[in-house]
Design a protein around this motif. Sequence first.
Motif, mmCIF file in Angstrom:
data_model
loop_
_atom_site.group_PDB
_atom_site.id
_atom_site.type_symbol
_atom_site.label_atom_id
_atom_site.label_comp_id
_atom_site.label_asym_id
_atom_site.label_seq_id
_atom_site.Cartn_x
_atom_site.Cartn_y
_atom_site.Cartn_z
ATOM 1 N N ALA A 13 40.427 -4.874 33.041
ATOM 2 C CA ALA A 13 40.369 -3.457 32.691
ATOM 3 C C ALA A 13 40.581 -2.562 33.907
ATOM 4 C CB ALA A 13 39.028 -3.140 32.032
ATOM 5 N N ALA A 14 39.954 -2.925 35.034
ATOM 6 C CA ALA A 14 40.119 -2.135 36.250
ATOM 7 C C ALA A 14 41.568 -2.167 36.726
ATOM 8 C CB ALA A 14 39.188 -2.662 37.338
ATOM 9 N N ALA A 15 42.174 -3.366 36.722
ATOM 10 C CA ALA A 15 43.567 -3.491 37.142
ATOM 11 C C ALA A 15 44.486 -2.697 36.209
ATOM 12 C CB ALA A 15 43.977 -4.963 37.161
ATOM 13 N N HIS A 16 44.160 -2.717 34.914
ATOM 14 C CA HIS A 16 44.987 -2.006 33.935
ATOM 15 C C HIS A 16 44.944 -0.500 34.166
ATOM 16 C CE1 HIS A 16 46.266 -0.355 30.060
ATOM 17 N NE2 HIS A 16 46.907 -1.491 29.882
ATOM 18 N N ALA A 17 43.754 0.041 34.409
ATOM 19 C CA ALA A 17 43.635 1.476 34.658
ATOM 20 C C ALA A 17 44.412 1.883 35.906
ATOM 21 C CB ALA A 17 42.159 1.859 34.804
ATOM 22 N N LEU A 18 44.350 1.066 36.936
ATOM 23 C CA LEU A 18 45.035 1.393 38.188
ATOM 24 C C LEU A 18 46.551 1.391 38.028
ATOM 25 C CD1 LEU A 18 42.790 -0.552 40.731
ATOM 26 C CD2 LEU A 18 42.945 1.926 40.414
ATOM 27 N N TRP A 19 47.089 0.423 37.265
ATOM 28 C CA TRP A 19 48.556 0.437 37.138
ATOM 29 C C TRP A 19 49.030 1.563 36.234
ATOM 30 C CZ3 TRP A 19 51.534 0.218 32.854
ATOM 31 C CH2 TRP A 19 51.178 -0.548 31.747
ATOM 32 N N ASN A 20 48.193 1.977 35.284
ATOM 33 C CA ASN A 20 48.571 3.124 34.466
ATOM 34 C C ASN A 20 48.560 4.417 35.281
ATOM 35 O OD1 ASN A 20 48.819 2.922 31.199
ATOM 36 N ND2 ASN A 20 47.757 1.149 32.071
ATOM 37 N N PRO A 216 55.080 2.982 43.015
ATOM 38 C CA PRO A 216 54.628 2.732 41.635
ATOM 39 C C PRO A 216 55.185 1.435 41.051
ATOM 40 C CG PRO A 216 55.261 5.029 41.883
ATOM 41 C CD PRO A 216 55.677 4.336 43.145
ATOM 42 N N ILE A 217 56.440 1.125 41.317
ATOM 43 C CA ILE A 217 57.034 -0.114 40.792
ATOM 44 C C ILE A 217 56.274 -1.325 41.321
ATOM 45 C CG2 ILE A 217 59.056 -1.628 40.942
ATOM 46 C CD1 ILE A 217 60.776 0.937 40.767
ATOM 47 N N LEU A 218 55.983 -1.333 42.611
ATOM 48 C CA LEU A 218 55.274 -2.469 43.209
ATOM 49 C C LEU A 218 53.863 -2.601 42.646
ATOM 50 C CD1 LEU A 218 55.194 -4.761 45.261
ATOM 51 C CD2 LEU A 218 54.437 -3.104 46.986
ATOM 52 N N VAL A 219 53.145 -1.477 42.527
ATOM 53 C CA VAL A 219 51.771 -1.513 42.012
ATOM 54 C C VAL A 219 51.745 -2.034 40.579
ATOM 55 C CG1 VAL A 219 49.781 -0.106 41.375
ATOM 56 C CG2 VAL A 219 50.956 0.312 43.543
ATOM 57 N N VAL A 220 52.628 -1.494 39.726
ATOM 58 C CA VAL A 220 52.671 -1.926 38.331
ATOM 59 C C VAL A 220 53.109 -3.384 38.234
ATOM 60 C CG1 VAL A 220 53.677 -1.513 36.059
ATOM 61 C CG2 VAL A 220 53.115 0.418 37.524
ATOM 62 N N ALA A 221 54.079 -3.781 39.047
ATOM 63 C CA ALA A 221 54.604 -5.147 39.001
ATOM 64 C C ALA A 221 53.539 -6.181 39.329
ATOM 65 C CB ALA A 221 55.775 -5.300 39.973
ATOM 66 N N LEU A 223 49.861 -5.471 39.340
ATOM 67 C CA LEU A 223 48.617 -5.320 38.580
ATOM 68 C C LEU A 223 48.793 -5.516 37.077
ATOM 69 C CD1 LEU A 223 46.839 -2.332 40.369
ATOM 70 C CD2 LEU A 223 46.550 -4.784 40.717
ATOM 71 N N SER A 224 49.968 -5.170 36.527
ATOM 72 C CA SER A 224 50.162 -5.319 35.084
ATOM 73 C C SER A 224 50.089 -6.783 34.642
ATOM 74 C CB SER A 224 51.482 -4.675 34.662
ATOM 75 O OG SER A 224 51.709 -4.867 33.284
ATOM 76 N N PRO A 225 50.866 -7.703 35.247
ATOM 77 C CA PRO A 225 50.732 -9.107 34.824
ATOM 78 C C PRO A 225 49.376 -9.704 35.175
ATOM 79 C CG PRO A 225 52.219 -8.928 36.696
ATOM 80 C CD PRO A 225 51.960 -7.533 36.222
ATOM 81 N N LEU A 226 48.806 -9.297 36.315
ATOM 82 C CA LEU A 226 47.481 -9.804 36.679
ATOM 83 C C LEU A 226 46.464 -9.440 35.607
ATOM 84 C CD1 LEU A 226 45.388 -11.009 38.628
ATOM 85 C CD2 LEU A 226 45.247 -8.749 39.709
ATOM 86 N N SER A 249 37.567 -0.853 28.104
ATOM 87 C CA SER A 249 36.670 -0.148 29.015
ATOM 88 C C SER A 249 37.455 0.433 30.190
ATOM 89 C CB SER A 249 35.569 -1.080 29.523
ATOM 90 O OG SER A 249 36.122 -2.206 30.174
ATOM 91 N N SER A 250 38.707 -0.005 30.331
ATOM 92 C CA SER A 250 39.588 0.576 31.352
ATOM 93 C C SER A 250 39.736 2.076 31.168
ATOM 94 C CB SER A 250 40.969 -0.077 31.275
ATOM 95 O OG SER A 250 41.580 0.163 30.016
ATOM 96 N N ILE A 251 39.494 2.553 29.950
ATOM 97 C CA ILE A 251 39.646 3.981 29.698
ATOM 98 C C ILE A 251 38.653 4.808 30.509
ATOM 99 C CG2 ILE A 251 38.041 4.170 27.741
ATOM 100 C CD1 ILE A 251 40.014 6.001 26.430
ATOM 101 N N VAL A 252 37.487 4.241 30.808
ATOM 102 C CA VAL A 252 36.496 4.961 31.599
ATOM 103 C C VAL A 252 37.039 5.194 33.011
ATOM 104 C CG1 VAL A 252 34.157 4.927 32.509
ATOM 105 C CG2 VAL A 252 34.627 3.978 30.243
ATOM 106 N N VAL A 253 37.581 4.134 33.618
ATOM 107 C CA VAL A 253 38.176 4.259 34.945
ATOM 108 C C VAL A 253 39.349 5.229 34.898
ATOM 109 C CG1 VAL A 253 39.277 3.014 36.839
ATOM 110 C CG2 VAL A 253 37.481 1.904 35.497
#
Length: 286
Positions: A13-20, A216-221, A223-226, A249-253
Amino acid sequence: MRPGTVALVLAAAAAHALWNIASKYKRGDTFLFVWAYTCASALLCLPIGMALLAKAQQLLDWRLAVGSAVSAALHIAYSLILQAGYDRAELGVVYSVARGTGPMLTMLFAVVLLEERPSAVAMLGALLIVTGILVVVGNLFRSGSHRTVPGILWGAATGATIAAYTLWDSYAVTAWHLAPVSYYAGTLLLQGLILTPIALMQRHRIPDVLRANAVPILVVAVLSPLAYILVLTAMLSAPVALIAPLRESSIVVGAFLACWLFREDHLARRIAGGVIVLAGIAAISL
């Protein structure tokens, strides 16, 4: 749900919020941005997936091919709809509605179609998480909130694709026993192969998109698969009806970062929603 499984999903969830958040900084063509980070993710994951194939930890058979193909189509739809929503509305609205709609639909269809039967306490926790998400979102239909309507629509469309790929991927890794890393590597590879011919039709714009969006491309590349591989791994030991809301719960972050980085308002309400989400997480952990 075991504490280790909860920890996996919360890390996802934390990784997902960060890549978004990183994707909100995207500049230029949406399609080429999605294509670029998808191909970069595939390049990162394929070596690991191929190593598992070489060690016979995953068979190269029709299940892997079909599962990855369906997942690739669903993830492409999700990525393009999500990014289009970010281009047209506030991150806090699109992200909140998407991450609230997705788990509600997933829970419903997991119980009806997959015949999952979580405990009463666990289901209460899932409902608390969804309630907390709705508190974070707030009354999007209040007077004078016409600007949020596009965000609601794009978020709901994104949530529908989230439910679709979550249910399919859960079925693939649990019923077909596909290794999460190999399965998702195959999904990323097929996404890249599908998107590349269309991207090459705009090849003259690719260098500008890559220069403008390198970070942004590197961060998403990364954190998204992770984030999603962690979720797929958690699905092996817990029902998707609980994984889906816990993951959101990523929505909170995301909501707190949206307040901080993009000056979006209603911080107090988002804190209250976050507390409710945490209560739901505690209930699922029991």
